[in-house]
Design an enzyme around this catalytic site. Sequence first.
Site, mmCIF file in Angstrom:
data_model
loop_
_atom_site.group_PDB
_atom_site.id
_atom_site.type_symbol
_atom_site.label_atom_id
_atom_site.label_comp_id
_atom_site.label_asym_id
_atom_site.label_seq_id
_atom_site.Cartn_x
_atom_site.Cartn_y
_atom_site.Cartn_z
ATOM 1 N N SER A 322 15.079 -68.166 -23.881
ATOM 2 C CA SER A 322 13.736 -68.556 -24.300
ATOM 3 C C SER A 322 12.711 -67.517 -23.867
ATOM 4 C CB SER A 322 13.367 -69.924 -23.716
ATOM 5 O OG SER A 322 14.178 -70.939 -24.250
ATOM 6 N N ARG A 345 4.281 -67.757 -19.761
ATOM 7 C CA ARG A 345 4.485 -69.200 -19.611
ATOM 8 C C ARG A 345 3.678 -69.994 -20.636
ATOM 9 N NH1 ARG A 345 7.091 -71.352 -15.116
ATOM 10 N NH2 ARG A 345 8.404 -69.738 -14.205
ATOM 11 N N HIS A 348 5.411 -69.690 -23.934
ATOM 12 C CA HIS A 348 6.619 -70.506 -23.907
ATOM 13 C C HIS A 348 6.294 -71.982 -24.113
ATOM 14 C CE1 HIS A 348 9.881 -72.753 -21.757
ATOM 15 N NE2 HIS A 348 10.634 -71.947 -22.472
#
Length: 519
Positions: A322, A345, A348
């Site tokens: 990922s 982050r 994501h």
Amino acid sequence: MTIFDAYLVVDWSAAAVPTRGADSIWYALYERTSRGLRRRALANPATREEARRAIADLLVRLTARGRRTLAGFDFPNGYPAGFAARAGFTGRAPWRAVWDGLAGLVDDAPDNANNRFELAAELNGRISGADFPFWGCPAGRAGPKLNPRKVDAYGREGLAEKRLAEAWVPRAQPCWKLAYTGSVGSQALLGIPVQRALRDDPRLAATTRVWPFETGLCPPAMAGDWRVVLAEVYPSLAPLALGHGPVKDARQVTAACRLLARRDEAGALAVDLAGPPELDRRQRRVVEREEGWLLGAGTFPETRRRGGEAYITAPAVIYDQSFARVRAAAGLGSFPDGFALVAERIVHASAMPELAAQLVASDGLVDAARDALAAGAPILVDCEMLSHGVIRRGLPCGNDVVCTLNRPGVARRATAGATTRSAAQVRDWDDSLEGALVAIGNAPTALFALLERLRAGGPRPAAILGLPVGFVGAAESKAALMAEAHGVPYLTLPGRLGGSAMAAAAINALAGLAREATA
């Protein structure tokens, strides 16, 4: 229980002169400790001889402490079936005959000068009497028995172009290729003698095994007297690490070590060492006696054959893949390391790579938030959803995560003031606001209320993560933050987009940076 205590990954080089930096030798060593996995070495020796000595010394020291080490090298440690006999390497198991034979023929000087092209021509002469199977060289090194270009004779001349392992990893280059991009052939010719020297080093010989030749295509026996396992790895199967310097090779060996450690901890490395179950008995014999195997081929998710339905199930690999795809899609290479982690982050959490370029952070945001968390500052959040998104075990000091939305009196004040509970709760933050990290991921009114408190001389937080979401007030509140943050460092995403997931992702990233700062 893990199989190994330490993980060494080596990116080899066939350079003809001493060299450092990109496209040279790099190795990383990680070791398990009482405080978790720790990097023990990241080095870039200029020559193969320097690398061999340094790696041998590392393995000797680890062995003396009773540590079990997986030492992975990024070149083939065997050749397609039939090579040993055709090249005249006989007398022992085919793999060992090749290792001994090459060690006697390779001339690799301390300054990296070597005879790999002359040796390839000699081997071609033994095998075919012409320019097959090795190929690839500068024009000045070409001759009747070595061609700059590939000779298309594999299969019909009795030698395959690739080993069984390479069939599972389409990106892997053939071991016959000596030059140009992906020239693992030169790395193998010059690297196998180094592996042999490590295997037979008097300080290591009694406790070193070569996988899968000496262990079988399986994990080494835990009750055995081994301490070092030499193996073939393919660092490109590991998602590229962010940080650890600008050189890709350095980031790659670092990422590969960490991935092997995670797979070991999850029990997946034992599966990798056993090879894919699809191999039949004959194929396994070829692998164990002559060809060797590339660790992870057929067992890492990106190399598995799942019939008509392909999906990844291993949690650690899902995580790795990922974030690797986030980095590839979001273009984070030019971001400073700290901010890149926060942006990574957020992307994501949102699955929107384009957001990385839209994030706005004032000067000093990352440092201010990281330092506040490292000092134990509380985290004030505007909603319960955001509170639940903060990973408590990742906080560096057990920091309090405070949401006052449902405190007694908040709803009453909201009704009396004709505002939202999110805005009304900001008054309850006063006792904790000074030096805190404030994260707003839901309500624009909370951000407006916070800015009003600052304008009135209220306590100043260490940093503000202003990421409210919505069609009414979200864009306007973030514009107000950017226009007048009253000197408080901030992070925001202009426009309607935002949300608790993004705000929680930013907090978790900053907490990770704070943990590193306090380690």
